[in-house]
Design a protein around this motif. Structure first.
Motif, short mmCIF file in Angstrom:
data_model
loop_
_atom_site.label_atom_id
_atom_site.label_comp_id
_atom_site.label_asym_id
_atom_site.label_seq_id
_atom_site.Cartn_x
_atom_site.Cartn_y
_atom_site.Cartn_z
N ALA A 136 -5.77 4.71 -9.26
CA ALA A 136 -4.84 4.78 -8.08
C ALA A 136 -5.72 4.57 -6.93
CB ALA A 136 -3.88 5.67 -8.29
N GLU B 296 -3.62 22.52 -8.00
CA GLU B 296 -2.52 21.81 -8.25
C GLU B 296 -2.83 20.69 -6.66
OE1 GLU B 296 0.04 21.18 -9.45
OE2 GLU B 296 0.19 23.05 -10.76
N ALA B 297 -2.58 19.42 -6.90
CA ALA B 297 -2.88 18.34 -6.22
C ALA B 297 -2.01 18.58 -4.91
CB ALA B 297 -2.74 17.10 -6.50
N MET B 298 -0.58 18.94 -5.10
CA MET B 298 0.13 18.95 -3.71
C MET B 298 0.34 20.51 -3.00
SD MET B 298 0.88 16.03 -3.83
CE MET B 298 2.18 15.45 -2.98
N LEU B 299 -0.73 21.23 -3.27
CA LEU B 299 -0.65 22.49 -2.61
C LEU B 299 -1.98 22.70 -1.72
CD1 LEU B 299 0.44 24.94 -5.21
CD2 LEU B 299 1.84 23.78 -3.62
N ARG C 254 -3.74 6.32 7.00
CA ARG C 254 -3.44 5.55 5.75
C ARG C 254 -2.92 6.98 4.95
NH1 ARG C 254 -3.89 0.56 3.69
NH2 ARG C 254 -4.35 -1.11 5.36
N ALA C 255 -3.88 7.71 4.64
CA ALA C 255 -3.68 9.00 3.67
C ALA C 255 -2.70 9.70 4.28
CB ALA C 255 -5.00 9.70 3.97
N MET D 264 -5.37 18.08 -2.98
CA MET D 264 -5.76 16.56 -3.27
C MET D 264 -7.40 16.66 -3.48
SD MET D 264 -3.75 13.92 -3.51
CE MET D 264 -1.86 13.66 -3.67
N ALA E 247 0.95 4.14 -2.60
CA ALA E 247 0.65 5.63 -2.32
C ALA E 247 1.69 6.68 -2.36
CB ALA E 247 0.24 5.37 -0.88
N LYS E 248 2.85 6.00 -2.07
CA LYS E 248 3.95 6.98 -2.28
C LYS E 248 4.34 7.47 -3.72
CE LYS E 248 5.28 8.34 1.85
NZ LYS E 248 5.31 9.65 2.24
N LEU F 242 0.03 8.80 5.99
CA LEU F 242 1.38 8.07 5.37
C LEU F 242 2.00 8.43 4.03
CD1 LEU F 242 1.35 4.33 6.72
CD2 LEU F 242 3.11 5.97 7.32
N ALA F 243 0.67 8.50 3.04
CA ALA F 243 1.18 8.94 1.90
C ALA F 243 1.33 10.34 1.43
CB ALA F 243 0.11 8.54 0.94
N VAL F 244 0.61 11.06 2.09
CA VAL F 244 0.54 12.48 2.06
C VAL F 244 0.38 13.04 3.11
CG1 VAL F 244 -0.23 14.60 0.77
CG2 VAL F 244 -0.41 12.38 -0.34
N PRO F 245 1.61 13.55 4.00
CA PRO F 245 1.66 13.93 5.43
C PRO F 245 0.62 15.04 5.76
CG PRO F 245 3.94 13.62 4.68
CD PRO F 245 2.85 13.44 3.50
N TYR G 283 0.82 -1.20 0.00
CA TYR G 283 0.09 0.11 -0.23
C TYR G 283 0.92 1.19 -0.23
CZ TYR G 283 -2.40 4.02 2.13
OH TYR G 283 -2.97 5.32 2.23
#
Lengths: 350, 195
Positions: free
Chosen positions: B81, B37-40, B106-107, B4, A146-147, B109-112, A142
């Motif tokens: 994804a 922008e997804a990362m802003l 979990r979210a 996001m 995800a990363k 972990l992927a995008v702090p 996962y």
């Protein structure tokens, strides 16, 4: 299965589904469901463990006694068949006496994929149910996905930001009137040229009589002349040359890869001749000329080319051209320092 | 609100109704840019403005719009994804429901800096659950409702879902799991691009 006991086997299948119970002769007596999946169509029961897996490290001499001595050590294994997947493992020697647990004199080996897990899951079509509930493999998969997705989003953002940055820099480095580069760009580009150890010719060029055009015909006429000057410069040079407007009527030209003073003189003189062609603006005829001085990077010691020195020398040559009557080009020549060249009009001073 | 989430709204509108509709919405919401922008990160009011404008332009009630976004997020091939990431939560729908408690973690972990509402699953008997979503942004429960409905199909489970409304900061979704293996469901391979 009698030797291991169905109870023990069931317990191990749940807790560590990639285990094998090995008899005192080194044959597999019981294998966990996930381990069996690694050998589709093959019955692993009754096979010698070491014929299915090679234990790369630590050494064990290939005997059961040698294997049993590895108890508790971290094993590096590789499947001997199929995709030759790497695995990690740990082994525990089982008791010798008949009444002990598992096959007496045998061993329990538990395996995991370690870092090769992503390929292994693909190669063997494993699913979430193939891993123990406490196993972190699914969480790891996962995280990898995800990363990767987050990194991709970041990468795209970086690309867009970089594009915006280049556009902004392009603007910050451009002289908006003529479309040539500005002084800021010049410093930057020269530095890059020096770093890449490329040779080049440096020409300082001042327009002559430009102030008169501005004063008598107005700024619009002056701006038109400057744009025509820029157009002439682009025509007379190559695409990788650097053309810079450093001030009102001052220009710097950096001609890349040139090491021949005669060639530079030819280009500069041709440019000056074109600049002397009259320019018509709103029915008025504007006449200007230009003086130029140049020097060559190949005349200076490297490394650490002294740019300031080059700039000064090009200026010295430029003043020599002006002193010689304007409308001409002069190449820098070390003896000219402090002196002015003379009689330049109509002749070529190299 | 995190980019996001804003980007998800944008993708939903563009993939479902087209770029022109998105253009009308950004104009109505008075955004001075065309794409998120997804990362802003963006001010919370931006998200509210866009949702409000989307309801007007698409002529849809807010709850229905949010539920459609939830459905879109786990069914459209352009955002595959996310569906995959959610499927890592469990091998069947029952396990998946229980994985929702971990979803915000979990979210993160992927995008702090991505903060999702807290979720708590309560089990009332073997087939009845209630999912409580607690967050500062009302309406998230509707997105989750759409998402759960579609994930149930994905797993091949038959469920009845009902959004029971919002009490203070909590939205409650009632889930009746009629059968967890009703149909085939969609295939899920652990590894990307597996045959």
């Amino acid at each position: 299965m009698a030797a291991a006991g169905p109870y023990l086997a069931g317990l191990l299948d749940t807790v560590c589904p990639m285990h094998a119970l090995i008899s005192a002769t080194g044959h597999i007596q019981h294998a966990g469901p996930t381990l069996r999946k690694l050998f589709p169509g093959d019955e692993v029961l009754g096979q010698r463990f070491l014929e299915l897996f090679e234990i790369k490290r630590p050494g064990h001499g290939g005997t059961m006694a040698g294997l049993r001595r590895l108890t508790g050590r971290k094993l590096h294994l590789r499947m001997r068949h199929g995709p030759r997947t790497e695995a990690k493992g740990v082994l525990v020697a089982l008791p010798e006496e008949e009444a002990g647990i598992g096959p007496s004199g045998g061993a329990l080996i538990n395996l995991s994929f370690g870092i090769s897990v992503v390929e292994a899951i693909r190669d063997f079509g494993l699913t979430g149910g193939d891993f123990a509930a406490t196993d972190l493999t699914i969480e790891m998969l996962y995280l990898i996905e995800a990363k990767t997705a987050a990194m991709e989003a970041s990468r795209l953002l970086n690309l867009r930001l970089q594009g915006a940055k280049i556009a902004a820099e392009e603007q910050a480095y451009t002289d908006t009137l003529t479309g040539l580069k500005n002084r800021r760009a010049l410093d930057h580009l020269l530095e890059r040229l020096v770093m890449s150890e490329q040779d080049f010719a440096l020409i300082h060029l001042d327009l002559d009589y430009f102030k008169a055009v501005n004063d008598t015909l107005g700024h619009a006429a002056g701006d038109h002349v400057l744009r025509e000057v820029a157009r002439a410069m682009v025509q007379q040079t190559r695409s990788d040359d650097i053309l810079v407007r450093t001030g009102g009527d001052e220009f710097v030209l950096v001609l890349s890869r040139l090491t021949d003073a005669a060639r530079v003189h030819e280009i500069a003189s041709r440019l000056i001749a074109q600049l002397e062609e009259p320019v018509v603006f709103n029915g008025d005829v504007c006449r200007i000329s230009a003086s130029a001085g140049s020097t060559l990077s190949c005349r200076y010691p490297r490394p650490g080319l002294d740019l300031d020195r080059m700039m000064e020398d090009a200026d010295t040559a430029l003043y020599a051209a002006k002193a010689a009557g304007r409308g001409c080009h002069v190449s820098f020549d070390p003896p000219m320092q402090g002196k002015g060249a003379t009689g330049c009009r109509g002749k070529s001073a190299v | 609100m995190h980019g996001m989430i804003n980007r998800a709204i944008e993708r939903f509108v563009r993939d479902t109704y087209g770029r022109d509709a998105w253009g009308l919405i950004t104009a109505r919401a008075e955004l001075d840019f065309a794409e998120f922008e997804a990362m802003l990160s963006y001010d919370d009011h931006v998200t509210e403005d866009v949702l409000g404008a989307a309801c007007d332009v698409l002529n849809k009630p807010r709850e229905a719009l949010l539920e459609d976004i939830g459905t879109y997020l786990v069914s459209h091939p352009n955002v595959e994804a996310l569906r995959r990431l959610l499927r890592f939560g469990g091998v069947d729908f029952h396990e998946f429901l229980h994985s929702l408690d971990d979803l915000p973690e979990r979210a993160r972990l992927a995008v702090p800096d991505l903060t999702l509402p807290d979720m708590e699953l309560r089990e009332h008997g073997a087939t009845t659950y209630s999912l409580i979503c607690r967050g500062a942004h009302p309406g998230f429960g509707h997105v989750i409702t759409g998402l759960l409905r579609t994930m149930a199909d994905d797993y091949g489970a038959l469920v009845l879902l009902e959004h029971k409304g919002r009490r203070e900061t909590a939205e409650i979704i009632e889930v009746h799991l009629l059968t967890s293996a009703h149909a085939e469901g969609r295939a899920f391979e652990l590894s990307v691009g597996a045959a």
